[in-house]
Enzyme design. Structure first.
Site, mmCIF file in Angstrom:
data_model
loop_
_atom_site.group_PDB
_atom_site.id
_atom_site.type_symbol
_atom_site.label_atom_id
_atom_site.label_comp_id
_atom_site.label_asym_id
_atom_site.label_seq_id
_atom_site.Cartn_x
_atom_site.Cartn_y
_atom_site.Cartn_z
ATOM 1 N N GLU A 172 0.809 -1.219 0.000
ATOM 2 C CA GLU A 172 0.000 0.000 0.000
ATOM 3 C C GLU A 172 0.851 1.284 0.000
ATOM 4 O OE1 GLU A 172 -3.017 -0.419 3.018
ATOM 5 O OE2 GLU A 172 -4.006 -2.026 1.900
ATOM 6 N N GLU B 226 -5.788 -8.469 -0.594
ATOM 7 C CA GLU B 226 -6.389 -8.026 0.666
ATOM 8 C C GLU B 226 -7.774 -7.456 0.402
ATOM 9 O OE1 GLU B 226 -5.605 -4.637 4.113
ATOM 10 O OE2 GLU B 226 -3.875 -5.526 3.095
#
Length: 369
Positions: free
Chosen positions: A45, A156
């Site tokens: 991320e 995710e």
């Protein structure tokens, strides 16, 4: 306490040496053929400041050095990214790799239905209109389009990125999971990996409470949550998907039907986003065809079935569980089968099932051998 290193390296050359050494180590330890089955995803991320203090350009440089280092060890090792939150940077990474001839074997990203909170000012009116049941599916389809011809791996997803979200512990999450996976079944993804398996997870602080809204399918004591049982039910679907006609459809009910070696499996869910209308639904099901049905069994996840958090609350929310309490909670999570009565008319079998709000119902029609 976590002390994650989120800064760009002082030397990208040294970063490349580190990744090359890691890849060499893995090949030496586990074997070339084994490691060729793996997927090297670069960073986590980087579009969020909590995980990366650099710019997008800095991340692309980080990716380039890592990808080239991995391929130097073995050209058949697979590497990809951008491993972003909010489905971000997919076209940009593709363009960067194409321009500089950087290795790219797959696209990976993450998403949650609450990602709107990170998207203020970006087509907000359009996003608000689409922020509803099924949002993750249309977003995944868009990423697949943007990523083509590369395969897409979602590494995710969950209903919320907050590790203290009450919804993670209750039947709401089971209904959300089943609804989402029904929506996503026809989207060509390499994988769609739920985050995460267990509440034993310390990134945002480690809680000692048995139920604290953690991401996991299991509590810190190994007690299966409704989300765990949802995946358990989904694992019993057959490989042959069946079609059907929906009369008077409810806006909150979704379903999937399959055939396996034992008969038919139908899974339904009644789900809606928080603070939106949802009611108990009576679903009338008719199965056409001359099937030799031996019995019909039903398993449920709802407020009163497969819901150990409710039992824990009834215990008085003890902070420290005894072995006896743990076993009681595990037992309360187990799904029990109940036979239902059907009506048979001219080769058609009919029955009705009740779906409370935020529930999952699995129906097993077992055929005579």
């Amino acid at each position: 306490h976590y002390k994650g290193n989120i800064t760009p390296p002082r030397s990208y050359e040294e970063w490349g040496h580190l990744i090359k050494a890691l890849a060499h180590h893995l090949v030496d330890r586990y074997g070339r053929e084994e490691v060729r089955r793996w997927f090297f995803e670069v960073w986590n991320e980087p579009n969020l400041s909590m995980f990366w203090t650099g710019t997008q350009e800095d991340y692309f440089t980080l990716y380039e050095y890592a990808a080239r280092a991995i391929k130097e060890v073995d050209s058949q090792l697979k590497v990809g990214g951008p491993a972003t939150a909010i489905d971000a940077w997919v076209p940009e990474l593709k363009a960067f790799c194409a321009t500089r001839d950087v290795p790219l074997d797959f696209i990976s990203t993450h998403h949650y239905p609450t990602d709107l909170a990170f998207s203020l000012g970006t087509n907000m009116e359009e996003r608000m209109a689409k922020a509803q049941r099924g949002e993750l599916a249309w977003r995944a389809k868009k990423v697949v389009e943007d990523a083509a011809p590369f395969p897409v791996y979602y590494t995710e997803w969950n209903n919320s990125p907050s590790p203290r979200d009450y919804y993670h512990d209750i039947p709401y999450n089971a209904a959300f999971i089943v609804k989402t996976l029904i929506d996503i079944m026809d989207v060509p993804l390499g994988c769609y990996s739920f985050w995460t398996f267990s509440d034993i997870f310390e990134e945002c602080g480690f809680s000692s409470l048995p139920f604290h809204g953690g991401f996991g399918l299991l509590t810190i004591h190994g007690i299966p949550k409704p989300s765990y049982r949802a995946f358990q039910l989904l694992s019993r679907l057959g490989e042959t998907r069946l079609s059907g006609e929906v009369l008077n459809p409810s806006p909150t009910v979704d379903w999937v039907a399959t055939k396996n070696e034992k008969g038919l499996v139908v899974i339904l869910t009644n789900h809606q986003i928080p603070l939106s209308p949802i009611h108990t639904e009576d679903v009338f099901i008719t199965v056409k065809g001359h099937l030799k049905i031996e019995k019909i069994l039903v398993e449920r996840i709802d407020e009163n079935h497969g819901n150990p958090r409710k039992v824990w609350e009834e215990m008085g929310k003890p902070i420290y569980l005894t072995e006896e309490q743990i076993q009681t909670l595990i037992t309360s999570s187990v799904l029990s089968q109940k036979a239902i009565q059907e009506q048979e008319t001219q080769g058609e079998i009919s029955f009705t099932v009740e779906l409370p709000p935020h529930s999952v119902v699995a129906i097993f029609l077992q055929c005579k051998r």
